[in-house]
Scaffold this motif. Sequence first.
Motif, PDB file in Angstrom:
ATOM      1  N   ALA A 147      48.831  28.513  91.859  1.00 40.97           N
ATOM      2  CA  ALA A 147      48.285  29.783  91.360  1.00 40.97           C
ATOM      3  C   ALA A 147      49.044  30.978  91.938  1.00 40.97           C
ATOM      4  N   SER A 187      43.644  17.482  93.621  1.00 41.07           N
ATOM      5  CA  SER A 187      42.401  17.422  92.846  1.00 41.07           C
ATOM      6  C   SER A 187      42.592  18.027  91.455  1.00 41.07           C
ATOM      7  N   GLY A 190      34.131  20.325  89.387  1.00 41.21           N
ATOM      8  CA  GLY A 190      33.937  21.078  90.622  1.00 41.21           C
ATOM      9  C   GLY A 190      35.275  21.548  91.180  1.00 41.21           C
ATOM     10  N   SER A 191      36.384  20.942  90.717  1.00 41.88           N
ATOM     11  CA  SER A 191      37.713  21.429  91.085  1.00 41.88           C
ATOM     12  C   SER A 191      38.128  22.407  89.993  1.00 41.88           C
ATOM     13  N   GLY A 192      37.892  23.688  90.244  1.00 38.34           N
ATOM     14  CA  GLY A 192      38.137  24.695  89.215  1.00 38.34           C
ATOM     15  C   GLY A 192      39.580  24.715  88.758  1.00 38.34           C
ATOM     16  N   SER A 193      40.504  24.511  89.712  1.00 35.58           N
ATOM     17  CA  SER A 193      41.921  24.579  89.357  1.00 35.58           C
ATOM     18  C   SER A 193      42.317  23.482  88.365  1.00 35.58           C
ATOM     19  N   ARG A 234      43.026  24.525  84.805  1.00 31.46           N
ATOM     20  CA  ARG A 234      44.348  25.054  84.442  1.00 31.46           C
ATOM     21  C   ARG A 234      45.362  23.943  84.233  1.00 31.46           C
ATOM     22  N   HIS A 255      35.446  28.391  99.129  1.00 28.13           N
ATOM     23  CA  HIS A 255      34.775  29.159  98.067  1.00 28.13           C
ATOM     24  C   HIS A 255      33.372  29.571  98.514  1.00 28.13           C
ATOM     25  N   ASP A 313      48.025  27.664  99.171  1.00 21.80           N
ATOM     26  CA  ASP A 313      46.669  27.320  98.761  1.00 21.80           C
ATOM     27  C   ASP A 313      45.797  27.172 100.006  1.00 21.80           C
TER      28      ASP A 313
HETATM   29  O1  PMV Z   1      40.137  23.925  92.506  1.00 26.73           O
HETATM   30  P1  PMV Z   1      39.652  24.132  93.875  1.00 26.73           P
HETATM   31  O2  PMV Z   1      38.150  24.176  93.967  1.00 26.73           O
HETATM   32  O3  PMV Z   1      40.261  23.159  94.846  1.00 26.73           O
HETATM   33  O4  PMV Z   1      40.102  25.567  94.343  1.00 26.73           O
HETATM   34  C1  PMV Z   1      41.438  25.986  94.311  1.00 26.73           C
HETATM   35  C2  PMV Z   1      41.668  26.959  95.383  1.00 26.73           C
HETATM   36  C3  PMV Z   1      43.103  27.429  95.523  1.00 26.73           C
HETATM   37  O5  PMV Z   1      43.997  26.355  95.374  1.00 26.73           O
HETATM   38  C4  PMV Z   1      43.257  27.980  96.934  1.00 26.73           C
HETATM   39  C5  PMV Z   1      43.437  28.558  94.567  1.00 26.73           C
HETATM   40  C6  PMV Z   1      43.779  28.193  93.153  1.00 26.73           C
HETATM   41  O6  PMV Z   1      43.466  29.017  92.280  1.00 26.73           O
HETATM   42  O7  PMV Z   1      44.385  27.138  92.909  1.00 26.73           O
END
Ligand code: PMV
Length: 339
Positions: free
Chosen positions: A14, A112, A144-147, A150, A200, A286
């Motif tokens: 990101a 993830s 639950g893994s928002g990324s 994408r 988060h 990250d």
């Molecule tokens: O997808 P998660 O819940 O692991 O959160 C991602 C958090 C970061 O990698 C730090 C930022 C991002 O947008 O990828």
Amino acid sequence: MRRAATVEAPANIAFIKYWGATDLERAVPVNPSISMTLARCVSRTTVTCLGAGEADVVEIVADDGSTMPAGGAFRSRIVAHLERLRAESAEACGFEVRTRNSFPAAAGMASSASGFAALTIATMRALGHDPGVAELSRLARLSGSGSAARSVLGGYVEWPTAGSEELHAQQIAAAEHWTLCDVVALVQTGPKKVSSLDGHRRAATSPHYARRQELLPQRLQRVREAIEGRDLQLLGPVLEEDAIELHLIAMSSQPAIFYWAPATLRVLERLRQLRDEGVSAWATMDAGANVHAICGPEAEEAVAAALAAVEGVEAVVRDRVGPGPRFLDDSSAADGGAS
Ligand code: PMV
């Protein structure tokens, strides 16, 4: 009939980070994020439909092709997501999941996003559903893994898009639009002490968190413009600023989270020196200690060599923007996503 699908989905990095959620379990983000989908760091997952009511089987595939049953939190998160996908698609079958990463899980690189994107796409495909890329993004987010929302798309991706109520990611430029490289300096290869989920959760306790929300609209706009205009001199300072701010928030959360290692600072310092020497490369991190240096292909070699020589850098991984997930059981994947 046993139906199966194999999908390879990439990790992403990101430029504007997702940090803080209004609903953590369903990964409803407080702020939009923009990322670049990678090409080489991928999760390859095969999902096979079992009989109705059969228990889920989850196996990790090793480099030599041998498999071992997954356990602990890793297995629980996968089974919980399969449960969600069953409910969302009104199906009752169990699943057999076999998964492997092209990058070692112990390398401290986030897996993830690629893992849950691959799992989501392969499961829907094995079920014979074709929900389209926006829906796949929404379903991946529910892990639950928002990324992961994408990682179902290739190239440059924004999530969520302004005005979207479904909170799915959308491609803003294809990979061919602009070749950027991600040179990753691995300085910590063990599992991180505090998960991004906890990051988060704690984010809003930092006094810097609210200020970031005020600054983000302008920052997002600059990143969109930089991608559109292929302008690394515009993009670089913004992506570095946003990553530093994420870590500032983490360090000032209650309780505080320090993701950085001493070598993280040495790599940041080396990148500043490189820029003084005329090499354009910019840092992002990250929820961990590793540093991703974003640069053009003409600088990749010099950046990789310079970072490999920094004290405390255990390895350097070279990746670049890529076209997104692909199916391995046929060749129907298209740039823009595995729809
Ligand atoms: O997808 P998660 O819940 O692991 O959160 C991602 C958090 C970061 O990698 C730090 C930022 C991002 O947008 O990828």
